[in-house]
Write a protein that holds these residues in place. Structure first.
Motif, mmCIF file in Angstrom:
data_model
loop_
_atom_site.group_PDB
_atom_site.id
_atom_site.type_symbol
_atom_site.label_atom_id
_atom_site.label_comp_id
_atom_site.label_asym_id
_atom_site.label_seq_id
_atom_site.Cartn_x
_atom_site.Cartn_y
_atom_site.Cartn_z
ATOM 1 N N PRO A 192 -1.126 5.579 -7.854
ATOM 2 C CA PRO A 192 -1.729 4.563 -8.715
ATOM 3 C C PRO A 192 -1.943 3.259 -7.954
ATOM 4 C CG PRO A 192 0.590 4.854 -9.245
ATOM 5 C CD PRO A 192 0.240 5.924 -8.263
ATOM 6 N N VAL A 193 -3.079 2.607 -8.204
ATOM 7 C CA VAL A 193 -3.363 1.299 -7.625
ATOM 8 C C VAL A 193 -2.941 0.246 -8.644
ATOM 9 C CG1 VAL A 193 -5.118 -0.230 -6.661
ATOM 10 C CG2 VAL A 193 -5.294 2.251 -6.307
ATOM 11 N N LEU A 194 -1.941 -0.529 -8.321
ATOM 12 C CA LEU A 194 -1.408 -1.531 -9.234
ATOM 13 C C LEU A 194 -2.348 -2.723 -9.314
ATOM 14 C CD1 LEU A 194 2.326 -1.313 -8.082
ATOM 15 C CD2 LEU A 194 1.148 -0.016 -9.878
ATOM 16 N N PRO A 195 -2.209 -3.577 -10.334
ATOM 17 C CA PRO A 195 -3.142 -4.699 -10.505
ATOM 18 C C PRO A 195 -3.263 -5.616 -9.285
ATOM 19 C CG PRO A 195 -1.878 -4.377 -12.511
ATOM 20 C CD PRO A 195 -1.291 -3.453 -11.492
ATOM 21 N N ASP A 196 -2.195 -5.758 -8.515
ATOM 22 C CA ASP A 196 -2.260 -6.628 -7.336
ATOM 23 C C ASP A 196 -2.760 -5.905 -6.090
ATOM 24 O OD1 ASP A 196 -0.120 -5.023 -6.702
ATOM 25 O OD2 ASP A 196 1.353 -6.640 -6.552
ATOM 26 N N GLY A 197 -3.150 -4.627 -6.245
ATOM 27 C CA GLY A 197 -3.691 -3.866 -5.121
ATOM 28 C C GLY A 197 -2.687 -2.992 -4.411
ATOM 29 N N ARG A 198 -1.398 -3.216 -4.651
ATOM 30 C CA ARG A 198 -0.396 -2.358 -4.028
ATOM 31 C C ARG A 198 -0.433 -0.959 -4.635
ATOM 32 N NH1 ARG A 198 4.480 -3.528 -5.259
ATOM 33 N NH2 ARG A 198 3.902 -4.834 -7.062
ATOM 34 N N LEU A 199 0.234 -0.023 -3.974
ATOM 35 C CA LEU A 199 0.212 1.373 -4.397
ATOM 36 C C LEU A 199 1.539 1.769 -5.016
ATOM 37 C CD1 LEU A 199 -1.621 2.845 -1.279
ATOM 38 C CD2 LEU A 199 -2.597 2.486 -3.560
ATOM 39 N N GLY A 200 1.456 2.477 -6.152
ATOM 40 C CA GLY A 200 2.646 2.944 -6.834
ATOM 41 C C GLY A 200 3.148 4.248 -6.263
ATOM 42 N N PRO A 201 4.136 4.861 -6.932
ATOM 43 C CA PRO A 201 4.747 6.096 -6.425
ATOM 44 C C PRO A 201 3.747 7.241 -6.359
ATOM 45 C CG PRO A 201 6.100 5.104 -8.161
ATOM 46 C CD PRO A 201 4.790 4.376 -8.160
#
Length: 330
Positions: A192-201
Motif C-alpha cells: 500500500p502507498v500511504l498518504p505521505d508516499g511511504r510504503l506499507g507492509p
C-alpha cells in the motif's frame, strides 16, 4: 499454440525499462549506459549517456527526466539544458546495483536495487545456488520526494525489480497499491502507498512458483541440495524453454482488468497474471525477456525487451538484445 512476438529492433546490449512517454517508446541499454527514444517508425535516437549504466526511467510532472545510475547508486535528473544532476542518493541504501524505478504522477520516485552483487555470484555458480540457506540477501524499495529527499524505505524484499501502480479498483483504504516483482522470490507483491508516499507492509499478490518447489529449493537439508542441483541442470536454455514453471518476474506492466503482464527472465515469454497467480495469457518471444509494456500509438501493442544474457559485460560484447512486439487482440 502460443502467439509469438515479432522482432522490431535488434543489436543492443541489454534492453530494459520500457516506457511510453510523449508519443514515443523510451528504453535503456544497461550494457552500454544509454537511453533511447523511438516513435515506432524509422530509427531510434540515442538521447542520453548515463554514467554508471542507465537503469530505470521516469519523468517529473514538469517534464524533466529521471534516470537511474545502476553502478553510481543514484538517480540523475536531466535539466532543461541537458545536463545531469544527482536527484536522489542511494549510496547507503543499495546493497548492489540500483535497478528499476517508478515515478508517480506527483513526482515521487520508487527505486529498487539488487541487494547484492548478483552477476558476480552467477558468474561463479548456478543461479539456483542462491537459495542455499540463508538465501539471497533482501533489500528495500526506496521512496523519494519530487525534490529527491528520502521519504522512507519499504520492508525488505527479495530483489525488487519491475513495479507499477495497480488500478483504483484494487486500492486499499490506505490509498493506492504498488505492485512489485520480487524476481528471486518468483512472486508479485503488493504494497500500500500511504498518504505521505511511504510504503506499507507487503502482502502476497501472485506466487509464480509452486509452493512445494519453493520449499524444496530453500530446504536446508539433503532435499534442498538435491533440488538446487537439479534446478541448475534445468537452467539449460534448451530445457528451460520447454518448461512452463516457475516464472521469474523481471519487468512488469499493467494488463486488462487489474492483471499484470510479466516479463519472464527464465525463458522467452511474457505472461499475463491475475491476482493469486492465475496464468491468463502467454506470448512467446525469441529470447529471455527482461521487460514488457502495453503501449504504442493505439495502446494495444505488447512490447518485450529480450536478450541472450542479462550479464552487462557479456551483453556489451554480444549486442544481441532485441525489442519485440505483438498486437494484442481487441
Amino acid at each position: 499454440m502460443r502467439p509469438k512476438a515479432t522482432v522490431v529492433l535488434d543489436g543492443y546490449g541489454v534492453l530494459e525499462s520500457l516506457r511510453w512517454h510523449d508519443h514515443a517508446l523510451w528504453f535503456c541499454d544497461l550494457a552500454h549506459g544509454t537511453v533511447h527514444r523511438w516513435d515506432t517508425v524509422g530509427e531510434p535516437e540515442t538521447v542520453l549517456e548515463v554514467p554508471g549504466r542507465a537503469g530505470g526511467l521516469g519523468w517529473l510532472p514538469d517534464g524533466r527526466m529521471l534516470v537511474v545510475s545502476m553502478d553510481g547508486h543514484c538517480v540523475y535528473r536531466q535539466e532543461r539544458d541537458g545536463s545531469l544532476v544527482v536527484h536522489a542518493d542511494l549510496q547507503g541504501i543499495a546493497g548492489g546495483p540500483v535497478n528499476d524505478m517508478l515515478v508517480d504522477r506527483q513526482g515521487r520516485a520508487y527505486v529498487g536495487n539488487f541487494g547484492f552483487d548478483y552477476h558476480g555470484f552467477i558468474r561463479r555458480q548456478p543461479n539456483s545456488m542462491l537459495y542455499a540457506p540463508p538465501g539471497p540477501p533482501s533489500t528495500p524499495l526506496a521512496c523519494f520526494s519530487p525534490e529527491g529527499e528520502l521519504l522512507g524505505l519499504s520492508e525488505p524484499l527479495m530483489f525488487p525489480n519491475g513495479l507499477f501502480l495497480l488500478d483504483e479498483g484494487q486500492a486499499t483504504d490506505d490509498g493506492p497499491v504498488l505492485l512489485v516483482a520480487e524476481t528471486l522470490a518468483m512472486r508479485l507483491t503488493a504494497l500500500p502507498v500511504l498518504p505521505d508516499g511511504r510504503l506499507g507492509p507487503p502482502r502476497p499478490w501472485a506466487p509464480l512458483i509452486p509452493s512445494a518447489l519453493w520449499k524444496s529449493l530453500n530446504h536446508p537439508g539433503l532435499l534442498g541440495r538435491i533440488t538446487r542441483r537439479v534446478s541448475a541442470l534445468l537452467d539449460h536454455p534448451a530445457i528451460a524453454e520447454r518448461s512452463a514453471s516457475p516464472i521469474a518476474p523481471d519487468g512488469i506492466a499493467p494488463g486488462r482488468d487489474g492483471t499484470a503482464w510479466v516479463a519472464n527472465a527464465l525463458r522467452g515469454e511474457c505472461v499475463r497474471v491475475g491476482p493469486g497467480g492465475r496464468i491468463l495469457d502467454r506470448v512467446a518471444t525469441s529470447r529471455r525477456t527482461l521487460c514488457c509494456l502495453v503501449a504504442g500509438p493505439d495502446g494495444n501493442t505488447l512490447y518485450a525487451a529480450t536478450t541472450p544474457t542479462d550479464d552487462p559485460e557479456r551483453g556489451a560484447e554480444l549486442n544481441g538484445a532485441r525489442l519485440e512486439a505483438y498486437v494484442l487482440p481487441s
